[in-house]
Design a protein around this motif. Structure first.
Motif, PDB file in Angstrom:
ATOM      1  N   ILE A  23       0.909  -1.649   0.184  1.00  0.00           N
ATOM      2  CA  ILE A  23      -0.258   0.057  -0.171  1.00  0.00           C
ATOM      3  C   ILE A  23       0.905   1.451   0.140  1.00  0.00           C
ATOM      4  O   ILE A  23       1.438   1.203   0.832  1.00  0.00           O
ATOM      5  N   ILE A  24       0.433   2.294  -1.173  1.00  0.00           N
ATOM      6  CA  ILE A  24       1.265   3.773  -1.568  1.00  0.00           C
ATOM      7  C   ILE A  24       0.676   4.193  -0.685  1.00  0.00           C
ATOM      8  O   ILE A  24      -0.479   5.130  -1.132  1.00  0.00           O
ATOM      9  N   LEU A  54      -5.452   5.405   9.946  1.00  0.00           N
ATOM     10  CA  LEU A  54      -5.413   4.717   8.645  1.00  0.00           C
ATOM     11  C   LEU A  54      -4.760   2.631   9.430  1.00  0.00           C
ATOM     12  O   LEU A  54      -4.584   1.814   9.025  1.00  0.00           O
ATOM     13  N   ALA A  55      -4.316   3.006  10.534  1.00  0.00           N
ATOM     14  CA  ALA A  55      -3.652   2.226  11.006  1.00  0.00           C
ATOM     15  C   ALA A  55      -5.189   0.918  11.040  1.00  0.00           C
ATOM     16  O   ALA A  55      -3.932  -0.061  10.641  1.00  0.00           O
ATOM     17  N   HIS A  61      -0.952  -5.828   6.301  1.00  0.00           N
ATOM     18  CA  HIS A  61      -0.302  -5.356   4.865  1.00  0.00           C
ATOM     19  C   HIS A  61       1.132  -4.808   4.822  1.00  0.00           C
ATOM     20  O   HIS A  61       1.562  -3.682   5.707  1.00  0.00           O
ATOM     21  N   LYS A  62       1.408  -4.266   4.006  1.00  0.00           N
ATOM     22  CA  LYS A  62       2.965  -3.403   4.226  1.00  0.00           C
ATOM     23  C   LYS A  62       2.516  -2.687   3.565  1.00  0.00           C
ATOM     24  O   LYS A  62       2.175  -2.399   2.269  1.00  0.00           O
ATOM     25  N   VAL A  63       3.427  -1.070   3.990  1.00  0.00           N
ATOM     26  CA  VAL A  63       2.936   0.098   3.577  1.00  0.00           C
ATOM     27  C   VAL A  63       4.876   0.795   3.289  1.00  0.00           C
ATOM     28  O   VAL A  63       5.469   0.365   4.372  1.00  0.00           O
ATOM     29  N   ALA A  78       6.180   7.548   9.081  1.00  0.00           N
ATOM     30  CA  ALA A  78       6.592   6.171   9.312  1.00  0.00           C
ATOM     31  C   ALA A  78       6.563   5.232  10.374  1.00  0.00           C
ATOM     32  O   ALA A  78       7.054   4.127  10.867  1.00  0.00           O
ATOM     33  N   ALA A  79       7.309   6.152  11.246  1.00  0.00           N
ATOM     34  CA  ALA A  79       7.114   5.938  12.718  1.00  0.00           C
ATOM     35  C   ALA A  79       5.979   5.307  13.589  1.00  0.00           C
ATOM     36  O   ALA A  79       6.234   4.668  14.224  1.00  0.00           O
ATOM     37  N   VAL A  80       5.377   5.988  13.332  1.00  0.00           N
ATOM     38  CA  VAL A  80       4.076   6.381  13.769  1.00  0.00           C
ATOM     39  C   VAL A  80       3.205   4.787  13.601  1.00  0.00           C
ATOM     40  O   VAL A  80       2.894   4.307  14.524  1.00  0.00           O
ATOM     41  N   LEU A  81       3.743   4.160  12.349  1.00  0.00           N
ATOM     42  CA  LEU A  81       3.178   3.485  11.843  1.00  0.00           C
ATOM     43  C   LEU A  81       3.390   2.269  12.438  1.00  0.00           C
ATOM     44  O   LEU A  81       2.700   1.429  12.848  1.00  0.00           O
ATOM     45  N   ARG A  82       4.869   2.466  12.131  1.00  0.00           N
ATOM     46  CA  ARG A  82       5.521   1.140  12.826  1.00  0.00           C
ATOM     47  C   ARG A  82       5.627   0.815  14.562  1.00  0.00           C
ATOM     48  O   ARG A  82       5.393   0.093  14.726  1.00  0.00           O
ATOM     49  N   ALA A  83       5.459   2.047  15.267  1.00  0.00           N
ATOM     50  CA  ALA A  83       4.419   2.078  16.244  1.00  0.00           C
ATOM     51  C   ALA A  83       3.270   0.740  16.427  1.00  0.00           C
ATOM     52  O   ALA A  83       3.139   0.752  17.468  1.00  0.00           O
TER      53      ALA A  83
END
Length: 268
Positions: A23-24, A54-55, A61-63, A78-83
């Protein structure tokens, strides 16, 4: 070299158009987007301050995230989503690096939904054969990965488009339709600047199969035969569509990586 949690433009370009594409998310601010209102094929525009919302949709999924230069906005989001446990990478160099590498860009004019981040709904004639399967494949793989498709009687396509806020295609009087000797797939493909050669190749095959100009490409007869067979196998057009996407996935990978091979002379 890209840093930790980055992906290069060339690496991402190999994934786009395949079922393994991430997902881009295009996180460019409005001012930056206005300077170059084109997106990486398949990207969704999202305001970076709302990316955490959107989390729930992004789990499993890979983003890949990008902004104009691939710096603070990209790495922060990206850090927010990885967290939140989501596998997220940043496009190294951002939009500028992708553009400067001469990679494909999707022209967003004629696609209002691309600037809102909302999924699109498309409607066409029922009982699809070639173009009405090929177009959804192109849309799902290169334009809107979350697109929905409706199949209705031919006389009702434009009426359904109006009532359900859908985009009509492959029907007379629709914007997305046959133009001169080219088919609807060609019209959609024209929205991708610097389109991959493999896409242009399969466009000729699809055009030949869809317009009965079967001498244009040798593979057209095979695609037409498979398409007609699939239309006989399924009564439900949506089930047929989902079952047929793999045919175009395979055709794209053949055109991209294996068109010079034969059964007796394979590179694998």
């Amino acid at each position: 070299m890209p840093s930790l949690f980055e992906i290069t433009p060339s690496q991402l370009s190999r994934l786009i158009g395949t079922p393994k594409a991430p997902i881009i998310l295009d996180l460019r601010i409005d001012e930056d987007f206005a300077l170059d209102p084109n997106t990486i094929p398949g990207a969704r525009r999202v305001t970076f301050v709302k990316v955490q919302n959107l989390a729930p949709q992004l789990h499993d999924h890979k983003v890949v995230i990008y902004c104009q230069k691939g710096r603070k906005i990209s790495h922060g989001a990206a850090a927010v989503l990885r967290a939140r446990g989501i596998h997220t990478e940043v496009l190294s160099g951002g939009h500028f690096a992708w553009r400067d590498a001469g990679l494909p860009l999707l022209e967003t004019h004629n696609f209002d939904f691309l600037t809102t981040g909302k999924s699109s709904v498309w409607v066409t004639r029922q009982r699809p054969k070639v173009d009405r399967i090929a177009c959804p494949w192109l849309i799902r793989r290169f334009i809107d990965t979350q697109a929905q498709f409706l199949f209705v009687p031919a006389d009702d396509v434009l009426l359904v488009a109006e009532k359900f806020n859908a985009i009509a295609f492959d029907v007379e009087q629709a914007f997305w339709c046959h133009r001169d000797y080219k088919c609807t797939f060609d019209a959609l493909l024209n929205q991708i600047s610097v389109a991959p050669p493999a896409l242009k190749h399969i466009a000729r095959i699809i055009r030949a199969a869809d317009t009965d100009d079967l001498q244009l490409e040798a593979e057209a007869k095979g695609l037409l035969a498979i398409s007609l067979g699939l239309s006989r196998m399924y009564r439900d057009d949506n089930v047929q569509l989902e079952s047929s996407l793999v045919i175009y996935d395979a055709l794209y990978r053949w055109a991209r990586d294996a068109s010079g091979e034969t059964h007796l002379h394979s590179n694998t």
